[in-house]
Design an enzyme around this catalytic site. Structure first.
Site, PDB file in Angstrom:
ATOM      1  N   GLY A   1       0.689  -1.363  -0.027  1.00 57.83           N
ATOM      2  CA  GLY A   1       0.054   0.190   0.398  1.00 57.83           C
ATOM      3  C   GLY A   1       0.632   1.183   0.195  1.00 57.83           C
ATOM      4  O   GLY A   1       0.390   2.199  -0.978  1.00 57.83           O
TER       5      GLY A   1
ATOM      6  N   LYS B   1     -10.993   0.531  -0.942  1.00 59.56           N
ATOM      7  CA  LYS B   1     -10.853   2.112  -1.649  1.00 59.56           C
ATOM      8  C   LYS B   1     -11.359   2.272  -3.045  1.00 59.56           C
ATOM      9  O   LYS B   1     -10.833   2.653  -3.758  1.00 59.56           O
ATOM     10  CB  LYS B   1      -9.677   3.146  -1.017  1.00 59.56           C
ATOM     11  N   GLU B   2      -9.891   1.188  -3.385  1.00 60.45           N
ATOM     12  CA  GLU B   2      -9.421   0.866  -4.740  1.00 60.45           C
ATOM     13  C   GLU B   2     -10.845   0.164  -5.131  1.00 60.45           C
ATOM     14  O   GLU B   2     -10.939   0.015  -6.599  1.00 60.45           O
ATOM     15  CB  GLU B   2      -8.568  -0.078  -4.876  1.00 60.45           C
TER      16      GLU B   2
ATOM     17  N   LEU C   1      -6.677  -0.914   2.261  1.00 58.84           N
ATOM     18  CA  LEU C   1      -6.789   0.279   0.849  1.00 58.84           C
ATOM     19  C   LEU C   1      -7.671  -0.983  -0.485  1.00 58.84           C
ATOM     20  O   LEU C   1      -8.411  -0.280  -1.327  1.00 58.84           O
ATOM     21  CB  LEU C   1      -5.595   0.319   0.344  1.00 58.84           C
ATOM     22  N   VAL C   2      -7.700  -1.675  -0.372  1.00 57.63           N
ATOM     23  CA  VAL C   2      -8.247  -2.682  -1.516  1.00 57.63           C
ATOM     24  C   VAL C   2      -9.788  -1.724  -1.136  1.00 57.63           C
ATOM     25  O   VAL C   2     -10.497  -2.132  -2.114  1.00 57.63           O
ATOM     26  CB  VAL C   2      -8.913  -4.459  -0.737  1.00 57.63           C
TER      27      VAL C   2
ATOM     28  N   ASP D   1       6.321   3.875   8.610  1.00 55.13           N
ATOM     29  CA  ASP D   1       6.082   2.180   9.799  1.00 55.13           C
ATOM     30  C   ASP D   1       6.812   1.491  10.921  1.00 55.13           C
ATOM     31  O   ASP D   1       7.291   2.208  11.339  1.00 55.13           O
ATOM     32  CB  ASP D   1       5.507   1.008   8.197  1.00 55.13           C
TER      33      ASP D   1
ATOM     34  N   TYR E   1      17.206  28.100  44.131  1.00 50.70           N
ATOM     35  CA  TYR E   1      18.329  27.188  45.116  1.00 50.70           C
ATOM     36  C   TYR E   1      18.271  25.498  44.517  1.00 50.70           C
ATOM     37  O   TYR E   1      19.005  25.633  43.952  1.00 50.70           O
ATOM     38  CB  TYR E   1      17.905  27.475  46.054  1.00 50.70           C
ATOM     39  N   ASP E   2      17.286  25.171  44.939  1.00 53.80           N
ATOM     40  CA  ASP E   2      16.869  23.435  44.849  1.00 53.80           C
ATOM     41  C   ASP E   2      16.609  23.013  43.190  1.00 53.80           C
ATOM     42  O   ASP E   2      16.212  23.998  42.678  1.00 53.80           O
ATOM     43  CB  ASP E   2      15.935  23.283  45.786  1.00 53.80           C
TER      44      ASP E   2
ATOM     45  N   HIS F   1       1.428   2.932   9.664  1.00 54.30           N
ATOM     46  CA  HIS F   1       0.612   2.451   8.686  1.00 54.30           C
ATOM     47  C   HIS F   1       0.128   1.326   9.263  1.00 54.30           C
ATOM     48  O   HIS F   1      -1.634   1.106   9.363  1.00 54.30           O
ATOM     49  CB  HIS F   1       1.390   1.270   7.532  1.00 54.30           C
TER      50      HIS F   1
ATOM     51  N   ASP G   1      -7.304  -4.035  10.874  1.00 58.70           N
ATOM     52  CA  ASP G   1      -6.690  -3.664   9.732  1.00 58.70           C
ATOM     53  C   ASP G   1      -6.781  -1.787  10.164  1.00 58.70           C
ATOM     54  O   ASP G   1      -7.228  -1.722  10.433  1.00 58.70           O
ATOM     55  CB  ASP G   1      -7.046  -4.087   7.919  1.00 58.70           C
TER      56      ASP G   1
HETATM   57  C1  GDG Z   1      -0.330  -1.520   5.582  1.00 59.43           C
HETATM   58  C2  GDG Z   1      -1.358  -1.465   6.936  1.00 59.43           C
HETATM   59  C3  GDG Z   1      -3.017   0.047   5.496  1.00 59.43           C
HETATM   60  C4  GDG Z   1      -2.925  -6.283  -2.659  1.00 59.43           C
HETATM   61  N1  GDG Z   1      -2.869  -7.369  -3.069  1.00 59.43           N
HETATM   62  C5  GDG Z   1      -2.359  -7.621  -4.187  1.00 59.43           C
HETATM   63  C6  GDG Z   1      -2.381  -6.077  -4.742  1.00 59.43           C
HETATM   64  N2  GDG Z   1      -2.233  -5.454  -3.857  1.00 59.43           N
HETATM   65  C7  GDG Z   1      -2.222  -3.751  -3.589  1.00 59.43           C
HETATM   66  C8  GDG Z   1      -3.627  -3.814  -3.190  1.00 59.43           C
HETATM   67  C9  GDG Z   1      -3.242  -2.396  -1.711  1.00 59.43           C
HETATM   68  C10 GDG Z   1      -2.363  -2.840  -1.308  1.00 59.43           C
HETATM   69  O1  GDG Z   1      -1.240  -4.128  -2.136  1.00 59.43           O
HETATM   70  C11 GDG Z   1      -2.642  -3.224  -0.081  1.00 59.43           C
HETATM   71  O2  GDG Z   1      -3.546  -2.817   1.060  1.00 59.43           O
HETATM   72  P1  GDG Z   1      -3.446  -2.899   2.178  1.00 59.43           P
HETATM   73  O3  GDG Z   1      -3.901  -1.263   2.905  1.00 59.43           O
HETATM   74  O4  GDG Z   1      -3.651  -3.994   3.383  1.00 59.43           O
HETATM   75  O5  GDG Z   1      -1.869  -2.509   2.276  1.00 59.43           O
HETATM   76  P2  GDG Z   1      -0.533  -2.812   2.921  1.00 59.43           P
HETATM   77  O6  GDG Z   1       0.639  -2.041   2.379  1.00 59.43           O
HETATM   78  O7  GDG Z   1      -0.252  -4.273   3.165  1.00 59.43           O
HETATM   79  O8  GDG Z   1      -0.617  -2.971   4.700  1.00 59.43           O
HETATM   80  C12 GDG Z   1      -2.750  -1.837   5.883  1.00 59.43           C
HETATM   81  C13 GDG Z   1      -1.428   0.238   4.559  1.00 59.43           C
HETATM   82  O9  GDG Z   1      -0.118  -0.740   5.461  1.00 59.43           O
HETATM   83  C14 GDG Z   1      -1.275   1.980   4.033  1.00 59.43           C
HETATM   84  O10 GDG Z   1      -0.991   1.924   5.274  1.00 59.43           O
HETATM   85  O11 GDG Z   1      -3.995   0.197   4.994  1.00 59.43           O
HETATM   86  O12 GDG Z   1      -3.744  -1.339   7.183  1.00 59.43           O
HETATM   87  O13 GDG Z   1      -2.138  -3.133   7.383  1.00 59.43           O
HETATM   88  O14 GDG Z   1      -2.955  -1.153  -3.015  1.00 59.43           O
HETATM   89  O15 GDG Z   1      -3.846  -3.098  -4.287  1.00 59.43           O
HETATM   90  N3  GDG Z   1      -1.871  -5.618  -6.489  1.00 59.43           N
HETATM   91  C15 GDG Z   1      -1.476  -6.150  -6.970  1.00 59.43           C
HETATM   92  N4  GDG Z   1      -2.128  -7.446  -7.109  1.00 59.43           N
HETATM   93  C16 GDG Z   1      -1.851  -8.230  -6.017  1.00 59.43           C
HETATM   94  O16 GDG Z   1      -2.699  -9.339  -5.968  1.00 59.43           O
HETATM   95  N5  GDG Z   1      -1.617  -5.915  -7.835  1.00 59.43           N
END
Ligand code: GDG
Length: 745
Positions: free
Chosen positions: A30, A390-391, A387-388, A150, A511-512, A174, A383
């Site tokens: 992320g 939001k994506e 980010l998943v 982090d 003093y002190d 994070h 967690d």
């Molecule tokens: C830390 C915190 C916090 C995942 N699988 C695939 C893939 N991904 C990408 C997703 C997303 C990212 O990885 C995972 O998002 P997370 O939010 O879980 O981020 P992490 O870095 O693992 O975790 C978490 C984050 O930091 C940000 O601050 O949200 O809570 O644990 O972007 O799209 N991308 C591709 N293939 C995959 O199979 N291409």
């Protein structure tokens, strides 16, 4: 350091790229996606941060500096200068696998039973942070801004601060910051060092308000910090604490939906699901993600709502991670057993309820799946953000958007309020919510999604990063203003020159804790012959007018300084002996005025264990240093209200809150008023006042602009300067008394 380049230096556990066949390849994660998007800018060039200077990124890598520097790269990648951190096998094992992955990760995600406490690992964690501090230091240029990411580097901010007091240091966590009850499981010395390590930053960023609350509580309870607005202050200084929920490059996801590669992947998916609805999830293999529980909930859904059999497919993608570790292998086996059971129990010749894939997806596959899914089922047990979620929102087709089901344990839930939130431990709730999501009328889906995508677009990764960095600059400036650093050679010289040049000088000395160090038995804290000798030399100079302004009583001051030609102020100003005069009482009322206040304080002593009342000659003090800091702080506010309510002579008495005390006292009696009484209008061209505690702040507050106020020891102060301890005070006085001496800190 002078703020000239403003170059951004990022430190994260992993470098964003590795070298593959001579070219730079992006690592997953992320943070990497977020920072790369930020560095690239919005596409219109306006926010591209690397236009002025490249971003320097330090992180662990297997590649050499040369290979990274010489690898082929595209324009976006060219935004970065990469510095690899090389850890040997033992450091990797103990620092990363041990302390980071086997302690901090499970503990901060509330998996306390998986936390492994090892002193060796902690020592290695400290060494690794120190090693990185040294490496970073070698690469720093004046004006650099540091952004540390982090839990791998919780100690690094303080380590860098100790080397570069003027450096702008930001830190972002994070993962969740756990509640006090969890964090306190760490051994005392570790947890204190970790908190103070983080507090070396100018700005500390967390994803949510909850994490801020948890962190603040820990700082207040464990290291005696005090919270004022967004600032936490400890003896080490002040740090701003703010929430910055990390965003994504929402625009890129919305656009990439239409790319040819994604279209191709969509066809594959559409053919596979064959007109059925699609539920999707993608996570790294990890116990925090609630993967098995999710499968059990899916099973429950089909059992509860059999009408959905054969009409929907759950595509569960698990990205390989740490599966050489036995607990992860077991987790994987459990997931596979669940998938096998559900498919075996419910599947038919042409329908598998769960399509499970254990692999990394290409970005175009991810976007295809996001955009075609009717429901994203995101159910982590804990967690930091996620980010998943939001994506998924950003990739939806506006004409028929899908529904986001989101665990209330993910940081994202605090932000994406229109998601359907569930408790990940509640199978029934997940099953029922799945039904609601799958059957939701289009109008309702659009209404929810519109708000979600507004948020995802408006606070995207660019907003997140610029917000953080903007706040970092502001925080660093404010922190600098709040900080007073120990006197340096140049300033000592200035004070000395001004002293020599002045024909009339006022010296006000506590003093002190100022002239003598503290002693367990106050009667034993007596001035050394050296102090006495220096004072007598200073007193012998007709240009000097000196006062000792102390909380001690008159007999103590008389005993030790009675023979010197100086003013003595006892009991914070309740009595005084001016040069050549007799002792006089400034305050000699009976103690009757204390009665109503003592009653009130007594009630608070009973309510708040660990507190007590100190009866001073001219004041009444309620101490709560030994009480629970949060409870004590709350009760202190109430006590202030009650005491103020009982104040029937506000012109004569006042209620004050100090460092873990609440005090009622006559207005006449404080060191500031005492100093004004003794020195009248402070017309001296040279004024030096030195003191160490809260009562000396009253003194500092009445000093004219040209005066040198010096605080002894740590802590916030109104004084312009600081000295470390009484021994430095003595050396300063010695230096003034005999200006030919050398000052060496
Ligand atoms: C830390 C915190 C916090 C995942 N699988 C695939 C893939 N991904 C990408 C997703 C997303 C990212 O990885 C995972 O998002 P997370 O939010 O879980 O981020 P992490 O870095 O693992 O975790 C978490 C984050 O930091 C940000 O601050 O949200 O809570 O644990 O972007 O799209 N991308 C591709 N293939 C995959 O199979 N291409």
């Amino acid at each position: 350091m002078n703020p000239s380049t403003g170059r951004l230096v990022v430190i994260s556990y992993r470098l964003p790229f590795h070298v593959e066949e001579g070219a730079l390849k992006q690592n997953s994660g992320g943070l990497v996606s977020a920072m790369l998007s930020y560095a690239k800018g919005k596409g219109d060039g306006s926010t591209s941060v690397c236009k002025e200077s490249k971003i320097l990124w330090l992180g662990v890598s297997d590649d050499s500096a040369e290979d990274l520097a010489n690898a082929d790269r595209n324009d976006d990648q060219d935004c970065f200068d990469l510095v690899p951190i090389h850890l040997d096998e033992e450091q990797q094992q103990s620092f990363y696998e041990g302390f980071c992955n086997n302690l901090i990760w499970p503990l901060f995600h509330y998996f306390t039973h998986l936390a492994e406490f090892s002193a060796d690992d902690y020592n290695e964690y400290k060494s690794a942070n120190a090693l990185i501090a040294t490496l970073v230091s070698k690469h720093l240029k004046p004006g650099d801004r540091i952004w540390i990411h982090d839990y791998h580097f919780l100690l690094l901010p303080k380590m860098l601060r100790e080397r570069f007091s003027e450096l702008e240091i930001g830190f972002f966590l994070h993962i969740p910051f756990p509640s006090y009850e969890i964090f306190r499981l760490l051994p005392r010395s570790w947890r204190n060092e970790l908190l103070l390590g983080m507090l070396g930053s100018d700005l500390l960023g967390f994803h949510t308000f909850d994490y801020i609350q948890h962190f603040s509580q820990c700082v207040i309870r464990m290291v005696g910090g005090q919270a004022t607005g967004s600032w936490l202050t400890t003896e080490e200084g002040s740090t701003r604490i703010e929430a910055f929920p990390i965003g994504i490059d929402a625009h890129a996801f919305a656009q990439d939906r239409f790319s040819a590669d994604v279209e191709k992947e969509k066809e594959v998916v559409l053919e596979a699901i064959d007109n059925r609805a699609l539920i999707f999830s993608v996570d790294r293999l990890d116990y925090t993600k609630g993967l098995s529980a999710r499968l059990v909930a899916i099973e429950k859904f089909f059992l509860k709502y059999p009408e959905w059999k054969n009409k929907v497919v759950f595509n569960m993608v698990v990205v390989p991670s740490r599966d050489t570790i036995s607990s992860y292998r077991e987790m994987k086996l459990e997931i596979e057993a669940n998938v096998g059971r559900i498919n075996g129990l419910m599947g038919t010749l042409d329908w598998r309820p769960v399509v499970y894939q254990y692999r990394h997806l290409k970005r175009e596959e991810m976007i295809a799946l996001y955009s075609l899914s009717n429901v994203a089922l995101i159910t982590p047990l804990r967690d930091g953000m996620n980010l998943v979620a939001k994506e998924f929102v950003a990739s939806q087709p506006p004409e028929d958007p899908g529904v986001l089901i989101l665990s209330e344990m993910a940081g994202t839930a605090a932000e994406l309020r229109e998601a359907l939130t569930i408790n990940p431990n509640d199978n029934d709730e997940i099953a029922d919510t799945l039904k609601i999501a799958l059957e939701m009328p289009l109008k309702d889906k659009k209404a929810l999604w519109t708000k979600l995508q507004d948020r995802v677009h408006s606070y995207d990764v660019f907003a997140w990063a610029s917000d953080f960095l903007h706040s970092l600059s502001i925080s660093a400036n404010i922190r600098k203003g709040k900080r007073t650093t120990p006197l340096i050679d140049k300033e000592i010289k200035t004070i000395q020159e001004s002293y020599v040049a002045s024909t009339k000088r006022a010296l006000l000395l506590d003093y002190d804790g100022t002239l003598v160090p503290f002693h367990r038995d106050p009667e034993k804290a007596v001035p050394s012959p050296q102090v006495h000798e220096i004072l007598s030399r200073l007193c012998a100079d007709p240009k000097n007018e000196i006062a000792i302004v102390s909380g001690r009583n008159r007999s103590f001051l008389e005993r030790w300084f009675g023979d010197l030609h100086l003013h003595l102020v006892a009991e914070h100003g309740a009595s005084q002996r001016l040069i050549g005069e007799e002792w006089e009482d400034i305050w000699d009322e009976s103690d009757d005025w204390k009665i109503p206040f003592r009653e009130i304080m007594f009630a608070f002593v009973q309510r708040c264990p660990g507190t007590f009342i100190e009866n001073k000659r001219a004041s009444l003090v309620w101490h709560y240093r030994n009480a629970d800091p949060l409870f004590g702080g709350k009760i202190a506010k109430k006590l202030m209200e009650s005491l103020n309510g009982a104040l029937d002579k506000p012109d004569e008495f006042c209620v004050l809150d100090g460092n873990h005390i609440v005090e009622v006292r006559p207005k006449l009696v404080d060191k500031g008023n005492a100093a004004l009484r003794v020195f009248k209008e402070f017309k001296h061209p040279f004024i030096l006042a030195i003191g160490d505690d809260r009562t000396d702040e009253d003194l500092f507050s009445v000093l004219p602009e040209n005066a040198y106020g010096v605080k002894v020891g740590k802590g916030s102060t109104q004084a312009k300067y600081k000295l470390r301890d009484p021994s430095e005070v003595v050396r300063l006085l010695e230096y003034l008394a005999a200006p030919q001496g050398n000052w060496i800190i």
